[in-house]
Design an enzyme around this catalytic site. Structure first.
Site, short mmCIF file in Angstrom:
data_model
loop_
_atom_site.label_atom_id
_atom_site.label_comp_id
_atom_site.label_asym_id
_atom_site.label_seq_id
_atom_site.Cartn_x
_atom_site.Cartn_y
_atom_site.Cartn_z
N GLY A 1 0.84 -1.21 0.00
CA GLY A 1 0.00 0.00 0.00
C GLY A 1 0.87 1.25 0.00
N GLY A 2 1.92 1.22 -0.82
CA GLY A 2 2.92 2.30 -0.78
C GLY A 2 2.65 3.45 -1.73
N ASP B 1 -2.91 -7.77 -4.52
CA ASP B 1 -3.86 -7.68 -3.40
C ASP B 1 -3.27 -8.50 -2.25
OD1 ASP B 1 -5.85 -8.11 -1.56
OD2 ASP B 1 -7.36 -8.79 -3.02
N VAL B 2 -2.89 -7.83 -1.16
CA VAL B 2 -2.17 -8.54 -0.09
C VAL B 2 -3.00 -9.64 0.58
CG1 VAL B 2 -0.56 -6.66 0.42
CG2 VAL B 2 -2.73 -6.81 1.69
N TYR C 1 -11.94 -3.44 12.60
CA TYR C 1 -10.61 -2.83 12.42
C TYR C 1 -9.75 -3.04 13.68
CZ TYR C 1 -7.26 0.97 11.33
OH TYR C 1 -6.14 1.72 11.07
N ALA C 2 -10.36 -2.82 14.86
CA ALA C 2 -9.62 -2.99 16.12
C ALA C 2 -9.14 -4.44 16.27
CB ALA C 2 -10.51 -2.61 17.31
N ALA C 3 -10.03 -5.39 15.91
CA ALA C 3 -9.65 -6.81 16.00
C ALA C 3 -8.49 -7.11 15.05
CB ALA C 3 -10.85 -7.70 15.68
P1 NAD Z 1 -4.87 5.06 2.92
O1 NAD Z 1 -6.25 4.58 2.69
O2 NAD Z 1 -4.46 6.40 2.45
O3 NAD Z 1 -3.82 3.99 2.35
C1 NAD Z 1 -4.02 2.61 2.45
C2 NAD Z 1 -3.17 1.94 1.42
O4 NAD Z 1 -3.43 0.52 1.45
C3 NAD Z 1 -3.51 2.40 0.01
O5 NAD Z 1 -2.32 2.56 -0.74
C4 NAD Z 1 -4.34 1.26 -0.55
O6 NAD Z 1 -4.25 1.15 -1.96
C5 NAD Z 1 -3.65 0.07 0.12
N1 NAD Z 1 -4.48 -1.12 0.09
C6 NAD Z 1 -5.78 -1.24 0.47
N2 NAD Z 1 -6.19 -2.51 0.24
C7 NAD Z 1 -5.12 -3.19 -0.25
C8 NAD Z 1 -4.91 -4.54 -0.66
N3 NAD Z 1 -5.90 -5.44 -0.63
N4 NAD Z 1 -3.68 -4.89 -1.13
C9 NAD Z 1 -2.68 -3.99 -1.19
N5 NAD Z 1 -2.83 -2.69 -0.83
C10 NAD Z 1 -4.03 -2.31 -0.36
O7 NAD Z 1 -4.64 4.91 4.47
P2 NAD Z 1 -3.45 5.36 5.43
O8 NAD Z 1 -4.05 6.26 6.42
O9 NAD Z 1 -2.25 5.78 4.68
O10 NAD Z 1 -3.19 3.96 6.16
C11 NAD Z 1 -2.00 3.20 6.01
C12 NAD Z 1 -1.93 2.21 7.16
O11 NAD Z 1 -1.87 2.93 8.40
C13 NAD Z 1 -3.15 1.30 7.26
O12 NAD Z 1 -2.75 0.01 7.67
C14 NAD Z 1 -3.97 1.94 8.37
O13 NAD Z 1 -4.81 1.01 9.00
C15 NAD Z 1 -2.88 2.45 9.27
N6 NAD Z 1 -3.30 3.52 10.17
C16 NAD Z 1 -3.73 4.71 9.69
C17 NAD Z 1 -4.12 5.69 10.60
C18 NAD Z 1 -4.60 7.04 10.17
O14 NAD Z 1 -5.02 7.81 11.04
N7 NAD Z 1 -4.55 7.39 8.91
C19 NAD Z 1 -4.07 5.43 11.98
C20 NAD Z 1 -3.63 4.20 12.42
C21 NAD Z 1 -3.23 3.25 11.51
#
Ligand code: NAD
Length: 247
Positions: A12-13, A63-64, A155-157
């Site tokens: 998800g980079g 898709d991970v 999500y929490a789980a």
């Molecule tokens: P975002 O939605 O901007 O990015 C998520 C990324 O994951 C995207 O690049 C998306 O394409 C990718 N993705 C989604 N489903 C996928 C799949 N099946 N296979 C491969 N890639 C996939 O969200 P973000 O805020 O950048 O979140 C990144 C991580 O940080 C996530 O794991 C999220 O749970 C975690 N997180 C975010 C926050 C926040 O406040 N934004 C807080 C805590 C944790």
């Protein structure tokens, strides 16, 4: 911190926190495999930015949650780069709703991408890292996985699962030169939190002593530290990056 010649995979980079992590590791010298699922143009932009820094980078669609996709992702990384030194399991989604309204698919999708995706990618790189006798794995959890949150039981789980997984795999790989840690962000400014109403953001502030949302770079800096030799003696830990959040 110097990652010259190292290869990092960031799932998800292509945007948000994952993009910040990919750019930060590249800034510090690493070559990067940028994983994405949709919008290839976003991933290509990250690849171009990394190449402009003088590093190598490729975008790989996978898709991970799908084991076959993940194996193809790793095969492609192995064809392109000599080593796999760093894996950042960042891909994640939310499907927020109260438990009483939660559909089975809301539960299944979140667990499949967040938790099973982390298992799939970690398992797929572990053999190579064991042969190399070195590796850094950082899993992006969430403060919600530690404290829970209304409307986010799925999500929490998934994130609490990631924390348990991190601690267990860290123990399994501790003598193999592989560090496995998690970062638990609080509320970070990305597309994921953009959808929150002003009211929710205001109420969140009452729980954040620093009185501000975090930035993707705040998370990326901590991930880079955990991937560095400065964190050589740290494994199985969860670092909260949350402005001191109390729920
Ligand atoms: P975002 O939605 O901007 O990015 C998520 C990324 O994951 C995207 O690049 C998306 O394409 C990718 N993705 C989604 N489903 C996928 C799949 N099946 N296979 C491969 N890639 C996939 O969200 P973000 O805020 O950048 O979140 C990144 C991580 O940080 C996530 O794991 C999220 O749970 C975690 N997180 C975010 C926050 C926040 O406040 N934004 C807080 C805590 C944790």
């Amino acid at each position: 911190m110097d990652f010259a010649g190292k290869t990092a995979i960031v799932t998800g980079g292509s945007r948000g926190i994952g993009k910040a992590i990919a750019l930060k590791l590249a800034q510090l010298g690493a070559n990067i495999a940028v994983n994405y699922t949709s919008k290839p143009e976003e991933a290509e932009k990250v690849v171009t930015a990394i190449k402009e820094m003088g590093r190598d980078a490729i975008a790989i669609k996978a898709d991970v949650s799908n084991g076959e996709d993940v194996q193809q992702l790793i095969d492609e990384v192995e064809r392109h780069f000599p080593t796999i030194d760093i894996l950042v399991n960042n891909a994640g989604i939310t499907r927020d709703t109260l438990l009483m309204r939660m559909k089975e698919e809301d539960w299944d999708q979140v667990i499949a991408i967040n938790l099973k995706g982390t298992y799939n990618c970690t398992k797929a790189v572990t053999r190579k890292m064991m042969k190399q006798k070195s590796g850094k794995i950082v899993n992006i959890a969430s403060i919600v996985g530690v404290m829970g949150n209304i409307g986010q039981s799925n999500y929490a789980a998934s994130k609490a699962g990631i924390i348990g997984f991190t601690k267990s795999v860290a123990k399994e790989l501790a003598t193999r030169g592989i560090n496995v840690n998690a970062v638990a962000p609080g509320f970070i400014q990305t597309d994921m939190t953009e959808v929150l109403s002003e009211e929710v953001k205001e109420s969140l502030m009452t729980h954040i002593p620093m009185k501000q949302l975090g930035t993707p770079d705040d998370v990326a800096n901590v991930v880079a530290f955990l991937c560095s030799e400065n964190a050589r003696y740290i494994t199985g830990q969860v670092l909260n990056v949350d402005g001191g959040m109390v729920m």
